[in-house]
Every structure is written in structure tokens, then in C-alpha cells.
Design a protein around this motif. Structure first.
Motif, PDB file in Angstrom:
ATOM      1  N   PHE A  73      45.377  60.318  50.058  1.00  0.00           N
ATOM      2  CA  PHE A  73      45.975  59.091  49.528  1.00  0.00           C
ATOM      3  C   PHE A  73      45.541  57.880  50.332  1.00  0.00           C
ATOM      4  CE2 PHE A  73      48.725  62.472  48.156  1.00  0.00           C
ATOM      5  CZ  PHE A  73      49.145  62.089  46.890  1.00  0.00           C
ATOM      6  N   GLU A  74      45.190  56.822  49.611  1.00  0.00           N
ATOM      7  CA  GLU A  74      44.988  55.528  50.259  1.00  0.00           C
ATOM      8  C   GLU A  74      46.347  54.834  50.328  1.00  0.00           C
ATOM      9  OE1 GLU A  74      42.139  53.385  47.892  1.00  0.00           O
ATOM     10  OE2 GLU A  74      40.713  55.053  47.968  1.00  0.00           O
ATOM     11  N   VAL A  75      46.595  54.196  51.457  1.00  0.00           N
ATOM     12  CA  VAL A  75      47.846  53.449  51.624  1.00  0.00           C
ATOM     13  C   VAL A  75      47.548  51.984  51.315  1.00  0.00           C
ATOM     14  CG1 VAL A  75      49.625  52.746  53.262  1.00  0.00           C
ATOM     15  CG2 VAL A  75      48.669  55.070  53.370  1.00  0.00           C
ATOM     16  N   ILE A  76      48.253  51.434  50.339  1.00  0.00           N
ATOM     17  CA  ILE A  76      47.957  50.063  49.896  1.00  0.00           C
ATOM     18  C   ILE A  76      49.149  49.157  50.191  1.00  0.00           C
ATOM     19  CG2 ILE A  76      47.334  48.615  47.921  1.00  0.00           C
ATOM     20  CD1 ILE A  76      46.175  51.147  46.615  1.00  0.00           C
ATOM     21  N   ASN A  77      48.929  48.155  51.018  1.00  0.00           N
ATOM     22  CA  ASN A  77      49.984  47.161  51.240  1.00  0.00           C
ATOM     23  C   ASN A  77      50.235  46.444  49.925  1.00  0.00           C
ATOM     24  OD1 ASN A  77      50.467  47.621  53.963  1.00  0.00           O
ATOM     25  ND2 ASN A  77      48.799  46.284  54.590  1.00  0.00           N
ATOM     26  N   SER A  78      51.492  46.373  49.532  1.00  0.00           N
ATOM     27  CA  SER A  78      51.793  45.839  48.197  1.00  0.00           C
ATOM     28  C   SER A  78      53.071  44.994  48.244  1.00  0.00           C
ATOM     29  CB  SER A  78      51.918  46.993  47.199  1.00  0.00           C
ATOM     30  OG  SER A  78      52.643  48.064  47.762  1.00  0.00           O
ATOM     31  N   PRO A  79      53.007  43.844  48.902  1.00  0.00           N
ATOM     32  CA  PRO A  79      54.202  43.008  49.058  1.00  0.00           C
ATOM     33  C   PRO A  79      54.619  42.310  47.757  1.00  0.00           C
ATOM     34  CG  PRO A  79      52.267  41.872  49.910  1.00  0.00           C
ATOM     35  CD  PRO A  79      51.816  43.247  49.513  1.00  0.00           C
ATOM     36  N   GLY A  80      55.859  41.833  47.766  1.00  0.00           N
ATOM     37  CA  GLY A  80      56.391  41.112  46.599  1.00  0.00           C
ATOM     38  C   GLY A  80      57.837  41.528  46.369  1.00  0.00           C
ATOM     39  N   HIS A  81      58.049  42.849  46.220  1.00  0.00           N
ATOM     40  CA  HIS A  81      59.419  43.379  46.127  1.00  0.00           C
ATOM     41  C   HIS A  81      60.057  43.300  47.519  1.00  0.00           C
ATOM     42  CE1 HIS A  81      62.746  45.908  44.884  1.00  0.00           C
ATOM     43  NE2 HIS A  81      62.459  46.781  45.820  1.00  0.00           N
ATOM     44  N   ILE A  91      54.685  49.585  50.440  1.00  0.00           N
ATOM     45  CA  ILE A  91      53.360  50.211  50.307  1.00  0.00           C
ATOM     46  C   ILE A  91      53.322  51.068  49.046  1.00  0.00           C
ATOM     47  CG2 ILE A  91      52.747  50.246  52.762  1.00  0.00           C
ATOM     48  CD1 ILE A  91      53.674  53.208  52.806  1.00  0.00           C
ATOM     49  N   CYS A  92      52.124  51.203  48.481  1.00  0.00           N
ATOM     50  CA  CYS A  92      51.891  52.153  47.398  1.00  0.00           C
ATOM     51  C   CYS A  92      50.908  53.201  47.917  1.00  0.00           C
ATOM     52  CB  CYS A  92      51.271  51.469  46.181  1.00  0.00           C
ATOM     53  SG  CYS A  92      52.367  50.287  45.362  1.00  0.00           S
ATOM     54  N   LEU A  93      50.957  54.383  47.315  1.00  0.00           N
ATOM     55  CA  LEU A  93      50.008  55.446  47.662  1.00  0.00           C
ATOM     56  C   LEU A  93      49.126  55.725  46.452  1.00  0.00           C
ATOM     57  CD1 LEU A  93      52.263  58.015  49.594  1.00  0.00           C
ATOM     58  CD2 LEU A  93      50.885  56.158  50.529  1.00  0.00           C
TER      59      LEU A  93
END
Ligand SMILES: [Zn+2]
Length: 284
Positions: free
Chosen positions: A144-152, A157-159
Motif C-alpha cells: 500500500f502507498e500511504v497518501i496524505n489526504s488533508p481536508g477532513h 491518510i488514505c491507503l
């Protein structure tokens, strides 16, 4: 499998189902026979993604008995995602990985000052010990790639599993329609993040609210379109000189029970105000 149980923490429900090799645990309080505000946790390979709400602690713990779990990943620090971290970590003696900014909340969940409705629906999580997650994480033969996903939240993070084309999206997606916003969410930042994610090849979204969402890339694109339309409508009315409350009335209508129950924590006005604030991701 579905269980509805009356325990010290009220009447709760836990439903378990499999989607290919992913096990979904769907849970929440259920005083009237349906789930009040449900949340999912997912087991994929030996990795548990989020730990649900503490209201469902005992049924969830017993559902995990006998399963092979080597690690937990938290998508963000909210109480319905880290609710059973403490008990599971103690039982399985396993590490918990999360964004570095989430770690203080794992150690001291009371840093996240829960409002009355949050305490009633989800309850306080127990303390746990987290470790900063890296750029990738492995579960069995899945990478899995770990993706920084700010906003909420800033620590979201998303995987993403590129071979399977899976996205574990935490609370970032939550359906294509956008009406309510939490007071601490950032509409434009959510939009930017979803645009970034929509560049990925995604067949299946595993959403902590909605569960399995097929044709994930298209679902993200539909959400982007709706969010852009809403943003543009709001800005057009602002140009015409309408005040924020009149814009809300015209675009999303009257506030409803959500605003009342949550004391304004979730509201339509928050959505309008966040768009009008014009906060871009780099300004938040
Ligand atoms: Zn959340």
C-alpha cells in the motif's frame, strides 16, 4: 453475519461481511433497529484499518478473536476510527501506525474534545500508542502507498494498493453528495485532495462510511463535479452580493436536524462559509 446486542454501552450492532479478501466490520449504536451513525473498520491481510467506535468494544473484540492481526493503521484521529485501538493493541500486542499529527490523540484521546452528541453516539476511545507511518506499508503480499489526504482532518491518510486498484479512503469520500460540513473541515482542501486521488486508477473504494464503492475513479469524478458546481454556485451568489445565510438558503435550503443534534458542528452553513472563506490548501 449481523449481531444486535444490548450491553452496558447501549444497544449496538455489528455486521461482518467479506468483499474478496477484505473483511468489513460495520458497527454503531442501534437503539431503534438501524445503525445510528455507522462506521466501518477493515481487515485486509494482517492489517486492520481503523478500529471503529468504542460503543461496540466487546462484540468487535470477540469478532477479532482467532484472526491474524499484525498491525493497525488509523486513517485519522477521530473517535469513531480509533475507538478500540487500546483494547486491540493490548490483546494482540501490535503496533499502530498513523500520521505523525494523529499520534498525540492516540495517546490522549481527550485532546479531541468530544461534543455531547459525539459522546452519546461513539463514546471516548481508550488510550493507545502509535508510531508514525512511512510512505508505504505492507500487509501480506499487498503493498500500500500511504497518501496524505488533508481536508477532513489535517492528519488524514488514505491507503492505495495499485495492483488491486483499491483505495481505503477513511472519511474523505463518504458519498458523492455534499451537503453538510464539520466546522473544522476545509471544503476546498477536500476538493483538491479528491482531485489528486482521482488521478489514480481506482476500481474499488473502501469508505469508512459507505463501505464498498465500485467504479471508484468514476465515483470520485462525480463527487468532484458536484463539489465544483456547488462551489461555483456559491461564489456566483456572493458576487451578486447575497449574504452567507441567504446563499445557504438558496443553494442548500433550511438547516435541518443535523444542525440541531450536533449543535452546529455539522451544518449546511459550515459548507457555505468554508467555500466563502476561500481557504486553499496552502493557506489552511
Ligand atoms: Zn472523521
Amino acid at each position: 453475519m449481523a449481531q444486535r446486542i444490548k450491553n452496558k454501552k447501549g444497544i449496538v450492532m455489528l455486521k461482518i461481511k467479506n468483499h474478496g479478501p477484505v473483511t468489513l466490520f460495520y458497527m454503531g449504536r442501534s437503539p431503534l433497529g438501524f445503525l445510528l451513525y455507522p462506521v466501518h473498520a477493515f481487515l485486509v491481510g494482517d492489517m486492520l484499518i481503523d478500529t471503529g467506535t468504542n460503543r461496540v468494544d466487546k462484540p468487535f473484540l470477540s469478532a477479532l478473536t482467532g484472526r491474524s492481526i499484525a498491525k493497525i493503521v488509523n486513517t485519522h484521529h477521530h473517535e469513531d476510527h480509533i475507538g478500540n485501538n487500546g483494547d486491540i493493541q493490548e490483546r494482540f500486542k501490535i503496533p499502530i501506525y498513523a500520521h505523525p499529527s494523529a499520534l498525540p490523540y492516540l495517546e490522549n484521546p481527550r485532546l479531541n474534545a468530544l461534543r455531547p452528541y459525539q459522546r452519546i453516539v461513539w463514546a471516548w476511545p481508550k488510550k493507545s500508542k502509535g508510531t508514525a507511518i512511512g510512505a508505504s506499508i505492507t500487509a501480506g503480499n499487498l503493498h500500500f502507498e500511504v497518501i496524505n489526504s488533508p481536508g477532513h482532518t489535517d492528519d488524514h491518510i488514505c491507503l492505495y494498493e495499485p495492483d488491486k486498484k483499491w483505495l481505503f479512503s477513511g472519511d474523505l469520500f463518504c458519498g458523492t453528495t455534499f451537503i453538510y460540513l464539520r466546522r473544522d473541515e476545509n471544503y476546498l482542501q477536500i476538493l483538491e485532495t479528491i482531485k489528486k486521488l482521482s488521478a489514480l486508477e481506482i476500481d474499488t473504494i473502501f469508505c469508512n462510511l459507505k463501505g464498498v464503492v465500485e467504479n471508484g475513479k468514476e465515483a470520485l469524478q462525480r463527487k468532484i463535479k458536484k463539489m465544483e458546481q456547488l462551489r461555483d454556485h456559491v461564489l456566483k451568489l456572493q458576487e451578486k452580493g447575497l449574504p452567507p445565510q441567504s446563499i445557504r438558503q438558496e443553494v442548500l435550503g433550511k438547516e435541518d436536524a443535523w444542525n440541531l443534534i450536533t449543535g452546529g458542528h455539522y451544518s449546511k452553513q459550515n459548507t457555505i462559509d468554508s467555500i466563502l472563506s476561500g481557504k486553499r490548501p496552502d493557506q489552511s
